[in-house]
Design a protein around this motif. Structure first.
Motif, PDB file in Angstrom:
ATOM      1  N   PRO A  77       4.858 -30.861  17.796  1.00 39.99           N
ATOM      2  CA  PRO A  77       4.323 -31.975  17.877  1.00 39.99           C
ATOM      3  C   PRO A  77       4.465 -32.725  18.751  1.00 39.99           C
ATOM      4  CG  PRO A  77       4.088 -31.392  15.428  1.00 39.99           C
ATOM      5  CD  PRO A  77       5.312 -30.543  16.434  1.00 39.99           C
ATOM      6  N   GLY A  78       5.694 -34.123  17.945  1.00 39.12           N
ATOM      7  CA  GLY A  78       6.261 -34.882  18.386  1.00 39.12           C
ATOM      8  C   GLY A  78       5.343 -35.417  20.163  1.00 39.12           C
ATOM      9  N   PRO A  79       5.536 -36.567  20.394  1.00 38.93           N
ATOM     10  CA  PRO A  79       5.027 -37.104  21.717  1.00 38.93           C
ATOM     11  C   PRO A  79       5.952 -36.729  22.980  1.00 38.93           C
ATOM     12  CG  PRO A  79       5.474 -38.856  20.544  1.00 38.93           C
ATOM     13  CD  PRO A  79       5.694 -37.906  19.421  1.00 38.93           C
ATOM     14  N   ASN A  80       5.919 -36.505  24.046  1.00 44.62           N
ATOM     15  CA  ASN A  80       6.275 -36.154  25.592  1.00 44.62           C
ATOM     16  C   ASN A  80       6.394 -37.223  26.004  1.00 44.62           C
ATOM     17  OD1 ASN A  80       9.177 -34.431  25.945  1.00 44.62           O
ATOM     18  ND2 ASN A  80       8.313 -34.610  27.941  1.00 44.62           N
ATOM     19  N   ARG A  81       7.248 -37.813  27.374  1.00 48.64           N
ATOM     20  CA  ARG A  81       6.825 -38.914  28.483  1.00 48.64           C
ATOM     21  C   ARG A  81       7.461 -38.433  29.329  1.00 48.64           C
ATOM     22  NH1 ARG A  81       8.158 -44.135  30.515  1.00 48.64           N
ATOM     23  NH2 ARG A  81       6.000 -44.642  30.893  1.00 48.64           N
ATOM     24  N   THR A  82       6.876 -38.294  30.177  1.00 55.61           N
ATOM     25  CA  THR A  82       8.259 -37.911  31.528  1.00 55.61           C
ATOM     26  C   THR A  82       7.954 -38.822  32.998  1.00 55.61           C
ATOM     27  OG1 THR A  82       8.351 -35.642  31.030  1.00 55.61           O
ATOM     28  CG2 THR A  82       8.827 -35.984  33.343  1.00 55.61           C
ATOM     29  N   GLU A  83       8.759 -39.751  33.249  1.00 61.02           N
ATOM     30  CA  GLU A  83       8.219 -40.446  34.507  1.00 61.02           C
ATOM     31  C   GLU A  83       8.554 -39.603  35.760  1.00 61.02           C
ATOM     32  OE1 GLU A  83       8.181 -45.436  35.175  1.00 61.02           O
ATOM     33  OE2 GLU A  83       9.408 -44.612  33.608  1.00 61.02           O
ATOM     34  N   VAL A  84       8.171 -39.953  36.713  1.00 64.14           N
ATOM     35  CA  VAL A  84       8.728 -39.105  37.961  1.00 64.14           C
ATOM     36  C   VAL A  84       8.583 -40.113  38.294  1.00 64.14           C
ATOM     37  CG1 VAL A  84       8.199 -38.332  40.047  1.00 64.14           C
ATOM     38  CG2 VAL A  84       6.958 -37.177  37.818  1.00 64.14           C
ATOM     39  N   LEU A  85      10.269 -40.892  39.359  1.00 64.44           N
ATOM     40  CA  LEU A  85      10.258 -41.895  40.211  1.00 64.44           C
ATOM     41  C   LEU A  85      10.379 -41.843  41.042  1.00 64.44           C
ATOM     42  CD1 LEU A  85      13.160 -43.415  37.331  1.00 64.44           C
ATOM     43  CD2 LEU A  85      10.536 -44.195  37.490  1.00 64.44           C
TER      44      LEU A  85
END
Length: 147
Positions: A77-85
């Motif tokens: 359940p932890g947060p996930n963050r993906t940044e497409v640069l």
């Protein structure tokens, strides 16, 4: 739409060169398709980060959705963050099968998956399927990491 897709397929297949490095010529319809593919890539990353099953279902085939649900359960359940640069897309081809059109798109660029990590290069092959009977448009059917 189906006629436009058929014309696009004929152009892509007719212009396919024997040398893979030569790539495909630019064509407004190919660029339009790739723009939508890039937008879908970013939307899929956001849906994955938010564990948004409804959004994932709209973007993927049922089989891939089941696989993603299993991966989400393993992720926890932890947060996930993906940044497409940086995101580049290249249409490798479109095939017409009995039940669907299948497009092969190579994505590459830079992505950051954690705030404290640096950007990492990536290269993936996406198979997008447009089922003739479903009328749902293009959906991600398979992802394969490339070198």
């Amino acid at each position: 739409m189906l006629n436009r897709l058929a014309r696009l397929k004929r152009r892509v297949v007719a212009r396919r060169l024997p040398h893979a490095a030569a790539g495909l010529p630019t064509d407004p319809q190919v660029e339009d398709f790739l723009q939508v593919a890039r937008q879908s890539f970013v939307r899929l990353q956001a849906a994955w980060d938010a564990a948004d099953l409804r959004a994932l279902a709209a973007l993927t085939t049922d089989q891939l959705l089941a696989e993603l649900q299993d991966q989400l359960a393993a992720r926890g359940p932890g947060p996930n963050r993906t940044e497409v640069l940086k995101l580049d897309a290249r249409l490798l081809g479109i095939e017409e099968l009995q039940e669907a059109f299948v497009a092969s798109v190579e994505f590459s660029g830079l992505i950051r998956e954690r705030l404290d990590d640096g950007a990492a290069p990536f290269r993936e092959l996406w198979l997008l399927a447009n089922l003739k009977s479903a009328g749902r448009g293009w959906q991600l059917a398979r992802v394969q990491a490339l070198g």
